[in-house]
Design an enzyme around this catalytic site. Structure first.
Site, PDB file in Angstrom:
ATOM      1  N   HIS A 153     -24.796 -14.894 -44.142  1.00  0.00           N
ATOM      2  CA  HIS A 153     -25.532 -13.634 -44.270  1.00  0.00           C
ATOM      3  C   HIS A 153     -26.317 -13.660 -45.572  1.00  0.00           C
ATOM      4  O   HIS A 153     -26.206 -14.584 -46.370  1.00  0.00           O
ATOM      5  CB  HIS A 153     -24.578 -12.429 -44.277  1.00  0.00           C
ATOM      6  CG  HIS A 153     -23.663 -12.370 -45.450  1.00  0.00           C
ATOM      7  ND1 HIS A 153     -22.401 -12.959 -45.465  1.00  0.00           N
ATOM      8  CD2 HIS A 153     -23.809 -11.813 -46.693  1.00  0.00           C
ATOM      9  CE1 HIS A 153     -21.834 -12.760 -46.632  1.00  0.00           C
ATOM     10  NE2 HIS A 153     -22.659 -12.064 -47.406  1.00  0.00           N
ATOM     11  N   HIS A 199     -20.478  -8.386 -41.620  1.00  0.00           N
ATOM     12  CA  HIS A 199     -21.907  -8.131 -41.764  1.00  0.00           C
ATOM     13  C   HIS A 199     -22.664  -9.426 -41.515  1.00  0.00           C
ATOM     14  O   HIS A 199     -22.186 -10.518 -41.819  1.00  0.00           O
ATOM     15  CB  HIS A 199     -22.262  -7.530 -43.116  1.00  0.00           C
ATOM     16  CG  HIS A 199     -21.813  -8.310 -44.321  1.00  0.00           C
ATOM     17  ND1 HIS A 199     -20.609  -8.956 -44.412  1.00  0.00           N
ATOM     18  CD2 HIS A 199     -22.423  -8.543 -45.514  1.00  0.00           C
ATOM     19  CE1 HIS A 199     -20.484  -9.531 -45.584  1.00  0.00           C
ATOM     20  NE2 HIS A 199     -21.575  -9.309 -46.277  1.00  0.00           N
ATOM     21  N   HIS A 214     -28.692 -12.445 -52.666  1.00  0.00           N
ATOM     22  CA  HIS A 214     -27.975 -13.705 -52.487  1.00  0.00           C
ATOM     23  C   HIS A 214     -27.984 -14.157 -51.033  1.00  0.00           C
ATOM     24  O   HIS A 214     -28.154 -13.363 -50.120  1.00  0.00           O
ATOM     25  CB  HIS A 214     -26.536 -13.614 -52.997  1.00  0.00           C
ATOM     26  CG  HIS A 214     -25.607 -12.798 -52.137  1.00  0.00           C
ATOM     27  ND1 HIS A 214     -25.303 -11.486 -52.393  1.00  0.00           N
ATOM     28  CD2 HIS A 214     -24.879 -13.117 -51.027  1.00  0.00           C
ATOM     29  CE1 HIS A 214     -24.448 -11.031 -51.497  1.00  0.00           C
ATOM     30  NE2 HIS A 214     -24.172 -12.013 -50.645  1.00  0.00           N
ATOM     31  N   HIS A 246     -13.742  -8.754 -52.560  1.00  0.00           N
ATOM     32  CA  HIS A 246     -14.507  -7.533 -52.357  1.00  0.00           C
ATOM     33  C   HIS A 246     -13.602  -6.432 -51.801  1.00  0.00           C
ATOM     34  O   HIS A 246     -12.674  -6.708 -51.028  1.00  0.00           O
ATOM     35  CB  HIS A 246     -15.631  -7.749 -51.344  1.00  0.00           C
ATOM     36  CG  HIS A 246     -16.763  -8.574 -51.860  1.00  0.00           C
ATOM     37  ND1 HIS A 246     -17.417  -8.294 -53.042  1.00  0.00           N
ATOM     38  CD2 HIS A 246     -17.389  -9.656 -51.327  1.00  0.00           C
ATOM     39  CE1 HIS A 246     -18.391  -9.180 -53.216  1.00  0.00           C
ATOM     40  NE2 HIS A 246     -18.391 -10.016 -52.197  1.00  0.00           N
ATOM     41  N   TYR A 255     -19.627 -15.939 -56.833  1.00  0.00           N
ATOM     42  CA  TYR A 255     -21.091 -15.916 -56.921  1.00  0.00           C
ATOM     43  C   TYR A 255     -21.551 -16.813 -58.051  1.00  0.00           C
ATOM     44  O   TYR A 255     -20.946 -16.829 -59.139  1.00  0.00           O
ATOM     45  CB  TYR A 255     -21.593 -14.500 -57.180  1.00  0.00           C
ATOM     46  CG  TYR A 255     -21.423 -13.559 -56.018  1.00  0.00           C
ATOM     47  CD1 TYR A 255     -22.414 -13.419 -55.048  1.00  0.00           C
ATOM     48  CD2 TYR A 255     -20.271 -12.796 -55.886  1.00  0.00           C
ATOM     49  CE1 TYR A 255     -22.267 -12.552 -53.992  1.00  0.00           C
ATOM     50  CE2 TYR A 255     -20.110 -11.920 -54.826  1.00  0.00           C
ATOM     51  CZ  TYR A 255     -21.107 -11.802 -53.881  1.00  0.00           C
ATOM     52  OH  TYR A 255     -20.951 -10.939 -52.829  1.00  0.00           O
ATOM     53  N   GLU A 265     -23.582 -17.279 -52.764  1.00  0.00           N
ATOM     54  CA  GLU A 265     -22.184 -16.880 -52.609  1.00  0.00           C
ATOM     55  C   GLU A 265     -21.506 -17.852 -51.663  1.00  0.00           C
ATOM     56  O   GLU A 265     -22.109 -18.281 -50.669  1.00  0.00           O
ATOM     57  CB  GLU A 265     -22.070 -15.473 -52.026  1.00  0.00           C
ATOM     58  CG  GLU A 265     -20.620 -15.034 -51.787  1.00  0.00           C
ATOM     59  CD  GLU A 265     -20.478 -13.784 -50.919  1.00  0.00           C
ATOM     60  OE1 GLU A 265     -19.428 -13.110 -51.024  1.00  0.00           O
ATOM     61  OE2 GLU A 265     -21.392 -13.501 -50.115  1.00  0.00           O
TER      62      GLU A 265
END
Length: 307
Positions: A153, A199, A214, A246, A255, A265
């Site tokens: 993503h 996501h 990112h 997260h 990151y 990431e």
């Protein structure tokens, strides 16, 4: 409602020096270099990806992202989406088959947050890298660096989150899986999925449109994320933050920056989403915990270092 978009298919990134970029994406992250073209672009993929490529690097004067492409079911779906994108008000451009090597016709369109996207139906399928399609082994033996499995993503920054959510949900069929709202109930971050993943693309509200935060690549385990941290240190790569977890999506993450300043990431784990799930909501006063669950504090560089 699903519209026939299957998954993120590729991202084209601008880099300042191709050799330095390849040391980052190929040798450190572990993507496989699969091709180059007469424009000087380099094509890469994660080892589990069936399609020919998922990352395209283009040498340029400024870093950042050119576009993200999403693969759709078939050419009938592509034609239908092209019409709906025009009706929505997007500026739509037809990109001929072969402009990206091994990729069919693409329909490129702009967005309310100032980013460029495209949809396509056909791409050469070369199979998982070093893995036979019949009686496959667990993994190939010649993987490098962090051994990234796939491009997963990206996170983008821009102003009109409502407009982009409307585009992605009503035209492309994405679901809102997770969000951050401020004290007035205004959405300041949105995490959208077209699959069962937490996501497939995300947006954060920002006064300047068209910014890239990112590109993210999937690893298999938390042990792999910790090993990625070691490799970042061994190679003196610029670290942003991590390893950590997260709150948003619950992925375990780290990151870091490529030599051009584009953020990367690598992560593992995370939540899942089905169409009957209500969006998970975080409030802006808990944004530190939402982004960095362990520290519970925002890293200013994470919010402001954009390309």
């Amino acid at each position: 409602m699903k519209k026939g978009v299957m998954r993120p298919g590729h991202i084209q990134l601008r880099v300042l020096d191709m050799d330095e970029a390849l040391a980052h994406y190929r040798d450190l992250i572990g993507l496989i270099e699969v091709d180059r073209d007469d424009q000087g672009r380099v094509y890469l993929k994660g080892w589990t990806e069936v399609d020919k490529f998922s990352v395209v690097l283009r040498e340029a004067d400024q870093p950042g992202m050119d576009f993200v492409g999403f693969k759709v079911l078939n050419n009938q779906t592509l034609e239908q989406l092209q019409g709906e994108l025009v009706d929505f008000g997007c500026k739509v451009e037809d990109i001929a088959a072969g402009e990206l090597k091994g990729c069919g016709r693409r329909v490129r369109f702009d967005s309310p947050t100032g980013h460029m996207f495209e949809v396509y139906a056909e791409k050469e399928q070369t199979g998982k890298w070093g893995i036979a399609p019949q009686n496959p082994e667990a993994f190939p033996l010649d993987l490098k660096g962090m051994k990234a499995t796939r491009f997963d993503h990206c996170l983008l920054y821009g102003g009109d989150l409502d407009g982009t959510l409307k585009l992605f949900s009503e035209v492309l069929g994405f679901d809102l899986a997770e969000q951050v709202v401020d004290e007035n109930g205004v959405r300041v971050a949105q995490f959208l999925t077209i699959s069962t993943k937490a996501h497939d693309i995300a947006f954060i509200k920002h006064p300047e449109d068209g910014k890239f935060h990112h590109a993210s690549f999937l690893l298999e385990t938390w042990e792999d994320v910790l090993r990625a941290a070691d490799l970042i240190s061994i190679t003196d790569t610029s670290l942003d933050i991590g390893p950590t977890r997260h709150g948003l999506t619950h992925g375990k993450t780290i990151y870091f920056f490529d030599p051009s300043g584009n953020r990367s990431e690598v992560f593992c784990g995370g939540d899942y989403h089905y169409p009957d799930h209500e969006p998970v909501t975080w409030t802006a006063d808990q944004l530190g915990k939402a982004i960095f669950y362990h520290d519970r504090q925002l890293n200013e560089r994470f919010l402001t270092a954009l390309t």
